[in-house]
Design a protein around this motif. Structure first.
Motif, PDB file in Angstrom:
ATOM      1  N   SER A 105       6.205  10.056  -2.344  1.00 16.52           N
ATOM      2  CA  SER A 105       5.496   8.796  -2.148  1.00 16.52           C
ATOM      3  C   SER A 105       6.195   7.956  -1.099  1.00 16.52           C
ATOM      4  CB  SER A 105       5.429   7.997  -3.465  1.00 16.52           C
ATOM      5  OG  SER A 105       4.949   8.786  -4.524  1.00 16.52           O
ATOM      6  N   THR A 106       5.390   7.201  -0.347  1.00 20.38           N
ATOM      7  CA  THR A 106       5.960   6.324   0.663  1.00 20.38           C
ATOM      8  C   THR A 106       5.150   5.040   0.766  1.00 20.38           C
ATOM      9  OG1 THR A 106       6.699   6.188   2.978  1.00 20.38           O
ATOM     10  CG2 THR A 106       4.630   7.339   2.566  1.00 20.38           C
ATOM     11  N   HIS A 107       5.838   3.966   1.094  1.00 13.89           N
ATOM     12  CA  HIS A 107       5.216   2.659   1.287  1.00 13.89           C
ATOM     13  C   HIS A 107       4.654   2.597   2.710  1.00 13.89           C
ATOM     14  CE1 HIS A 107       5.988  -1.924   1.975  1.00 13.89           C
ATOM     15  NE2 HIS A 107       4.716  -1.671   1.740  1.00 13.89           N
ATOM     16  N   LEU A 108       3.354   2.349   2.820  1.00 14.48           N
ATOM     17  CA  LEU A 108       2.714   2.290   4.130  1.00 14.48           C
ATOM     18  C   LEU A 108       2.841   0.884   4.710  1.00 14.48           C
ATOM     19  CD1 LEU A 108      -0.620   4.281   3.621  1.00 14.48           C
ATOM     20  CD2 LEU A 108       1.447   5.032   4.796  1.00 14.48           C
ATOM     21  N   ARG A 109       3.416   0.801   5.909  1.00 13.55           N
ATOM     22  CA  ARG A 109       3.487  -0.471   6.630  1.00 13.55           C
ATOM     23  C   ARG A 109       3.029  -0.213   8.055  1.00 13.55           C
ATOM     24  NH1 ARG A 109       9.393  -3.002   5.505  1.00 13.55           N
ATOM     25  NH2 ARG A 109      10.028  -0.994   6.387  1.00 13.55           N
ATOM     26  N   LEU A 110       1.870  -0.765   8.399  1.00 14.06           N
ATOM     27  CA  LEU A 110       1.344  -0.556   9.744  1.00 14.06           C
ATOM     28  C   LEU A 110       2.212  -1.247  10.786  1.00 14.06           C
ATOM     29  CD1 LEU A 110      -2.486  -0.942   9.089  1.00 14.06           C
ATOM     30  CD2 LEU A 110      -1.110   1.151   9.187  1.00 14.06           C
ATOM     31  N   THR A 112       0.855  -1.183   0.000  1.00 16.14           N
ATOM     32  CA  THR A 112       0.000   0.000   0.000  1.00 16.14           C
ATOM     33  C   THR A 112       0.892   1.234   0.000  1.00 16.14           C
ATOM     34  OG1 THR A 112      -1.748  -1.144   1.219  1.00 16.14           O
ATOM     35  CG2 THR A 112      -1.800   1.258   1.233  1.00 16.14           C
ATOM     36  N   TRP A 113       0.601   2.158  -0.911  1.00 22.24           N
ATOM     37  CA  TRP A 113       1.383   3.368  -1.046  1.00 22.24           C
ATOM     38  C   TRP A 113       0.488   4.588  -0.863  1.00 22.24           C
ATOM     39  CZ3 TRP A 113       6.642   4.093  -2.679  1.00 22.24           C
ATOM     40  CH2 TRP A 113       7.360   2.900  -2.809  1.00 22.24           C
ATOM     41  N   THR A 114       1.084   5.646  -0.345  1.00 23.35           N
ATOM     42  CA  THR A 114       0.380   6.931  -0.281  1.00 23.35           C
ATOM     43  C   THR A 114       1.225   7.974  -0.992  1.00 23.35           C
ATOM     44  OG1 THR A 114      -0.648   8.573   1.178  1.00 23.35           O
ATOM     45  CG2 THR A 114       1.379   7.576   1.940  1.00 23.35           C
ATOM     46  N   ARG A 115       0.541   8.913  -1.656  1.00 22.72           N
ATOM     47  CA  ARG A 115       1.234   9.935  -2.441  1.00 22.72           C
ATOM     48  C   ARG A 115       0.640  11.302  -2.120  1.00 22.72           C
ATOM     49  NH1 ARG A 115       4.054   7.232  -6.444  1.00 22.72           N
ATOM     50  NH2 ARG A 115       3.373   5.081  -6.821  1.00 22.72           N
ATOM     51  N   LEU A 116       1.518  12.276  -1.957  1.00 23.81           N
ATOM     52  CA  LEU A 116       1.102  13.660  -1.745  1.00 23.81           C
ATOM     53  C   LEU A 116       1.747  14.520  -2.824  1.00 23.81           C
ATOM     54  CD1 LEU A 116      -0.264  15.925  -0.120  1.00 23.81           C
ATOM     55  CD2 LEU A 116       1.843  16.079   1.239  1.00 23.81           C
ATOM     56  N   ARG A 117       0.914  15.269  -3.547  1.00 24.88           N
ATOM     57  CA  ARG A 117       1.420  16.146  -4.602  1.00 24.88           C
ATOM     58  C   ARG A 117       0.973  17.575  -4.328  1.00 24.88           C
ATOM     59  NH1 ARG A 117      -1.236  15.067 -10.039  1.00 24.88           N
ATOM     60  NH2 ARG A 117      -0.194  13.056  -9.805  1.00 24.88           N
TER      61      ARG A 117
END
Length: 274
Positions: free
Chosen positions: A178-183, A146-151
């Motif tokens: 962008s960063t890989h989400l790891r809970l 799961t990735w999250t991106r902020l632009r």
């Protein structure tokens, strides 16, 4: 004392930078064709096809090439505007290429755009996406990520001539991280940088008419990673550790917009970088 502290911080920053390897890779070429269907309520449907070619491989005898491209991306998207400033939507991307992994990537996004000063519009786009395979190939650590991106972006619309002619320029600057989400990190998971990917992009959109526009652009795209460090007999690091791979990228987006019957005067058309 404060000067000593400042000097210590500068030395620490210099040491950290010295342990990070920065490599500029071959230039990438990313042409893209887009078709946009504008709806009566101002929403839109989007279909885009992009080819990706690395200048590191200019030989057409390579079996991993198709029509001169190393990879492709097919995207479909929908976006709904619930106010002039806020919109929400989703995209579905299929990425891959000859001899490569084929990934299906659904994404949900939230966007905010508002004028700030001098006719400049400030935009923010936050999204979350998930990676899935669509073939039998496997790669440990990729599927299910799961990735999250902020632009963030700044743009200005510069009409040329009358509004009815529709001709305009659209200079724009954007930055995405962008960063890989790891809970929760498992014991066997590799170390990762806080941010794994960034893109700094400058472009000049050219609106020829309400139905057609094109956007040449250039970007510095950087991948941030970490490999196992290796040391010599004296304990000095000789290779490995943090690395930054920079990919200069040149692109051209071509977009045709199918307008609803009668058009929509108040419609907000987004840049080609959706």
């Amino acid at each position: 004392m404060r000067y000593l502290l400042l000097a210590g911080l500068l030395l620490a920053a210099s040491a950290a930078a010295a342990q990070t390897t920065r490599t500029v890779q071959a230039t990438e070429l990313w042409p893209e064709a887009q078709g946009e269907l504008a709806l009566q309520n101002g929403d839109y449907l989007l279909l885009g096809l992009r080819g990706e070619r690395s200048q590191a491989d200019n030989s057409y005898t390579n079996n991993n090439r198709s029509l001169g491209f190393n990879a492709y991306r097919l995207m479909a998207g929908y976006e709904h505007f619930w106010s002039p400033a806020w919109s929400v939507g989703g995209t579905l991307r299929l990425t891959g290429g000859p001899g490569q992994l084929n990934l299906l990537v659904p994404e949900v996004l939230l966007r905010h755009r508002s004028p700030i000063f001098g006719g400049i519009t400030f935009g923010q786009r936050l999204s979350v996406e998930r990676l899935f395979f669509v073939n039998t190939q496997t790669a440990a650590g990729i599927e299910g990520q799961t990735w999250t991106r902020l632009r963030l972006d700044l743009e200005k619309l510069l009409p040329l001539g009358t509004e009815a002619a529709g001709l305009a320029l659209r200079p724009r600057l954007s930055y995405e991280a962008s960063t890989h989400l790891r809970l929760q990190k498992a014991a066997g998971d590799p170390d990762e940088r806080t941010i794994q990917f960034t893109s700094l992009r400058g472009e000049l959109g050219v609106r020829v008419s309400p139905s057609f526009d094109f956007t040449p652009w250039f970007a510095y795209q950087t991948s941030y990673g970490t490999s196992l460090p290796q040391y010599d007999n004296n304990g000095n690091q000789v290779r490995g550790g943090k690395y930054n791979d920079v990919y200069p990228t040149v692109g051209l987006d071509l977009r045709y917009t199918l307008l609803p019957a009668g058009g929509k005067a108040a419609r907000q058309q987004l840049p080609t970088q959706h």
